[in-house]
Design a protein around this motif. Structure first.
Motif, short mmCIF file in Angstrom:
data_model
loop_
_atom_site.label_atom_id
_atom_site.label_comp_id
_atom_site.label_asym_id
_atom_site.label_seq_id
_atom_site.Cartn_x
_atom_site.Cartn_y
_atom_site.Cartn_z
N VAL A 219 33.89 37.54 1.19
CA VAL A 219 34.43 38.82 0.75
C VAL A 219 35.87 38.63 0.31
CG1 VAL A 219 35.08 41.14 1.48
CG2 VAL A 219 32.91 40.19 2.23
N GLU A 220 36.19 39.18 -0.85
CA GLU A 220 37.58 39.20 -1.31
C GLU A 220 38.13 40.59 -1.05
OE1 GLU A 220 40.05 39.14 -5.50
OE2 GLU A 220 38.34 37.75 -5.30
N LEU A 221 39.27 40.65 -0.37
CA LEU A 221 39.90 41.92 -0.05
C LEU A 221 40.85 42.36 -1.16
CD1 LEU A 221 40.69 41.30 3.73
CD2 LEU A 221 38.66 42.34 2.70
N ALA A 222 41.26 43.61 -1.10
CA ALA A 222 42.11 44.18 -2.15
C ALA A 222 43.45 43.47 -2.25
CB ALA A 222 42.33 45.67 -1.90
N GLY A 224 43.84 40.36 -2.18
CA GLY A 224 43.62 39.05 -2.77
C GLY A 224 43.15 37.99 -1.79
N SER A 225 43.21 38.27 -0.50
CA SER A 225 42.76 37.28 0.48
C SER A 225 41.23 37.21 0.49
CB SER A 225 43.27 37.64 1.88
OG SER A 225 42.79 38.91 2.28
N ARG A 226 40.71 36.06 0.92
CA ARG A 226 39.26 35.86 0.93
C ARG A 226 38.79 35.44 2.33
NH1 ARG A 226 37.03 33.20 -4.68
NH2 ARG A 226 38.10 34.61 -6.13
N LEU A 227 37.66 35.98 2.70
CA LEU A 227 37.04 35.66 3.98
C LEU A 227 35.70 35.01 3.71
CD1 LEU A 227 37.64 39.07 5.82
CD2 LEU A 227 39.10 37.03 5.89
N PRO A 228 35.50 33.77 4.14
CA PRO A 228 34.20 33.11 3.91
C PRO A 228 33.11 33.69 4.80
CG PRO A 228 35.61 31.72 5.26
CD PRO A 228 36.45 32.90 4.87
N ALA A 229 31.89 33.63 4.32
CA ALA A 229 30.77 34.14 5.11
C ALA A 229 29.49 33.41 4.73
CB ALA A 229 30.60 35.64 4.91
N ASP A 230 28.66 33.17 5.72
CA ASP A 230 27.31 32.65 5.48
C ASP A 230 26.32 33.79 5.26
OD1 ASP A 230 27.91 29.80 6.02
OD2 ASP A 230 28.33 30.57 8.04
N ILE A 231 26.64 34.95 5.82
CA ILE A 231 25.76 36.10 5.72
C ILE A 231 26.63 37.36 5.78
CG2 ILE A 231 25.35 36.08 8.22
CD1 ILE A 231 22.58 37.19 7.70
N ILE A 232 26.25 38.36 5.00
CA ILE A 232 27.00 39.61 4.94
C ILE A 232 26.03 40.77 5.21
CG2 ILE A 232 28.33 41.18 3.47
CD1 ILE A 232 29.31 38.68 1.96
N VAL A 233 26.42 41.65 6.10
CA VAL A 233 25.62 42.82 6.43
C VAL A 233 26.42 44.07 6.08
CG1 VAL A 233 24.53 44.14 8.28
CG2 VAL A 233 24.35 41.65 8.26
N THR A 234 25.81 44.97 5.34
CA THR A 234 26.48 46.23 5.02
C THR A 234 25.90 47.34 5.88
OG1 THR A 234 24.93 46.67 3.21
CG2 THR A 234 26.98 45.55 2.65
N GLY A 235 26.77 48.06 6.55
CA GLY A 235 26.37 49.21 7.36
C GLY A 235 27.27 50.38 6.99
N ILE A 236 27.09 50.88 5.79
CA ILE A 236 28.00 51.90 5.26
C ILE A 236 27.32 53.27 5.16
CG2 ILE A 236 29.53 50.29 4.08
CD1 ILE A 236 28.00 50.71 1.52
N GLY A 237 26.34 53.48 6.01
CA GLY A 237 25.72 54.80 6.08
C GLY A 237 24.39 54.88 5.35
N ILE A 238 23.77 56.05 5.47
CA ILE A 238 22.49 56.28 4.81
C ILE A 238 22.56 57.59 4.03
CG2 ILE A 238 21.15 55.01 6.52
CD1 ILE A 238 20.35 57.64 7.78
N THR A 239 21.65 57.74 3.08
CA THR A 239 21.53 58.98 2.32
C THR A 239 20.11 59.51 2.46
OG1 THR A 239 21.00 57.74 0.31
CG2 THR A 239 23.31 58.35 0.65
N PRO A 240 19.95 60.82 2.57
CA PRO A 240 18.60 61.38 2.71
C PRO A 240 17.75 61.08 1.48
CG PRO A 240 20.18 63.12 2.25
CD PRO A 240 20.98 61.87 2.50
N GLU A 241 16.48 60.82 1.69
CA GLU A 241 15.57 60.53 0.59
C GLU A 241 15.11 61.85 -0.02
OE1 GLU A 241 14.25 59.08 -2.21
OE2 GLU A 241 14.62 57.39 -0.84
N THR A 242 15.67 62.18 -1.17
CA THR A 242 15.40 63.49 -1.79
C THR A 242 14.85 63.38 -3.20
OG1 THR A 242 17.68 63.61 -2.63
CG2 THR A 242 17.27 64.58 -0.46
N ALA A 243 14.64 62.18 -3.73
CA ALA A 243 14.26 62.03 -5.14
C ALA A 243 12.97 62.77 -5.47
CB ALA A 243 14.14 60.55 -5.49
#
Length: 399
Positions: A219-222, A224-243
Motif C-alpha cells: 500500500v502506498e500512503l498519501a 508517499g510512504s509504502r508498506l509492503p504486504a503479502d496479502i491485503i484485506v479490505t474491511g471498509i463496510g457493506i452496502t445493502p443489496e438493492t439493485a
C-alpha cells in the motif's frame, strides 16, 4: 399461497422456518446464488478461518430439513429481475411465479476502486464462504498482512490473522478506529487489546493506492510512504443489496424501504435483514446483525400470515477478537453522555451511552454481566442515574 424468498442466508432460513412453524402449508421457494446451503456468516472470519469449525457446523439447517419441511431450496441460481405486474421473478434457470415475494438479499462489501488497485489479485474482502476460502488457501504464518478499515470487520480479520501468526498492520483513514459505531472509550479498549497482541494500528492515514501490477504488493500512503504486504484485506463496510428492488421500482431509502410490518412499496413484496430499512423510534433504521436478520425475518413471516404486528427492534450485536468478546446492546446514535465502568478482566469494562438522560446503549468488553443488565434496562425503558453506573457494587441492583 406460494411464497418465494430471494436470498439464502440467515434471514431467509429464519423466515422459511417461521412460516412452517406458524402453520403455512403452501409452497415455499428459497432462491440463492451460492452453491452451498444457507450458513452462518459470523464464524467465517473467525472459527472457520482458524480451522476450529467446519462447513458441516456452519450450515443453518441440514440437507434433510429443507426436504422434510417442503421448502424448495434452489442454489446456484441468480435472480435477474422482478416482474411486479405479472408476479414473477426471472432467474438464470427460468421464471418463478409468486403470490408473495420476500427479499432477504443481504448486503455486499464495499471495495476499493479498481483505479486504486482494489481489483488486483491478493486483495480480499470478508463476506461470504468463497471470500474466506480463497484467503485461507494462501495465508501462511510470517506473512505481512495489511488490513484496510478500522471497523468491526477489519478488526476481527486482524485478530484472526495475528492468531494465525501473520504480521498485521491495520490502517484507518479516520482519526480513530470504530469512529462511526462506538465511543472513543470503547475504541480505546479495543485498540489496547490489539496492541497487546501485536497488531500495528495506524489511524488518520490516507491511502493513495495499492501497489503492484499482476498482484498486490503493498500500500502506498498519501504521504508517499509504502508498506509492503503479502496479502491485503479490505474491511471498509457493506452496502445493502438493492439493485433488484431498484430495478423493480420499489422505494429505496438506506436499503429497501419497508413499513413497520415489513411491507415494501408493493403490497405483495416484503423485505427483511441487512437489505431492509424500517421505521422505529421516530426514524428509519437498517440494522446489520444476525439478531436483526432473525427477529425481523420472523416478524415478517408472522405478518405475511396475518399477524399485523409492527416490528419492534431490540438491537444487539457482538464481536469476537482474540479471546475477548465485545457485546453491544442498543444503538448509540446521538448519545450526549458517556459513563464507563471498569471490568474484572485485564482487557474489559463497559461503556454506557445516554441521550437526554435516557440510557440508549451499552458496550461491554469481557463483561457479560454489564451487557445483560444493560440490555434488560434498555428493553424495559429504565435509565439509572449515570452516577450510579461506576459506583454500584452489584449492577443487578439497578434493575
Amino acid at each position: 399461497m406460494h411464497i418465494v424468498i430471494l436470498g439464502a442466508g440467515q434471514a431467509a432460513t429464519s423466515m422459511a422456518a417461521r412460516l412452517r412453524t406458524k402453520g403455512h402449508t403452501g409452497p415455499i421457494t428459497v432462491v440463492g446464488a451460492e452453491s452451498v446451503a444457507p450458513y452462518q456468516r459470523p464464524p467465517l472470519s473467525k472459527a472457520y478461518l482458524l480451522g476450529e469449525m467446519g462447513l458441516d457446523r456452519l450450515v443453518l439447517r441440514g440437507d434433510s430439513w429443507w426436504a422434510d419441511h417442503g421448502v424448495d431450496l434452489r442454489l446456484s441460481e441468480t435472480v435477474t429481475s422482478i416482474d411486479r405486474d405479472n408476479k414473477t421473478v426471472t432467474t438464470t434457470h427460468g421464471q418463478i411465479a409468486y403470490d408473495t415475494l420476500a427479499l432477504t438479499l443481504g448486503a455486499t462489501p464495499r471495495r476499493l476502486p479498481a483505479s486504486l488497485g482494489g481489483s488486483l489479485p491478493g486483495v480480499y474482502t470478508i463476506r461470504d464462504l468463497a471470500d474466506v476460502q480463497a484467503m485461507a488457501s494462501v495465508i501462511r504464518p510470517g506473512m505481512n498482512m495489511i488490513v484496510i478499515g478500522g471497523g468491526y470487520i477489519g478488526l476481527e480479520g486482524a485478530a484472526v490473522a495475528r492468531k494465525l501468526g501473520l504480521d498485521v498492520t491495520l490502517l484507518e483513514s479516520a482519526p480513530r478506529i470504530l469512529g462511526r459505531v462506538a465511543a472513543p472509550q470503547t475504541a480505546d479498549m479495543i485498540r489496547d487489546l490489539h496492541r497487546a497482541h501485536g497488531t500495528v494500528i495506524r489511524e488518520g492515514v490516507q491511502i493513495a493506492r495499492i501497489t503492484g501490477t499482476d498482484r498486490a504488493t503493498g500500500v502506498e500512503l498519501a504521504d508517499g510512504s509504502r508498506l509492503p504486504a503479502d496479502i491485503i484485506v479490505t474491511g471498509i463496510g457493506i452496502t445493502p443489496e438493492t439493485a433488484l428492488a431498484k430495478a423493480a421500482d420499489l422505494t429505496i431509502q438506506n436499503g429497501i424501504a419497508t413499513n413497520e410490518y415489513g411491507v415494501t412499496s408493493d403490497p405483495a413484496i416484503w423485505a427483511a435483514g441487512d437489505c431492509a430499512s424500517f421505521p422505529w423510534q421516530g426514524a428509519r433504521h437498517r440494522l446489520e446483525s444476525v439478531g436483526n436478520a432473525i427477529d425481523m425475518a420472523e416478524a415478517v413471516a408472522d405478518n405475511i400470515l396475518g399477524a399485523n404486528k409492527p416490528y419492534l427492534a431490540k438491537p444487539w450485536f457482538w464481536s469476537d477478537q482474540f479471546d475477548a468478546k465485545l457485546q453491544i446492546a442498543g444503538l448509540c446514535t446521538g448519545y450526549d453522555q458517556i459513563v464507563t465502568r471498569p471490568g474484572d478482566a485485564a482487557h474489559g469494562g463497559s461503556v454506557w451511552y445516554y441521550r437526554d438522560s435516557k440510557l440508549i446503549a451499552v458496550d461491554a468488553l469481557n463483561d457479560a454481566r454489564a451487557y445483560m443488565i444493560g440490555k434488560r434496562l434498555i428493553e424495559s425503558g429504565k435509565s439509572p442515574d449515570p452516577d450510579l453506573i461506576p459506583t454500584t457494587p452489584d449492577l443487578k441492583a439497578l434493575l
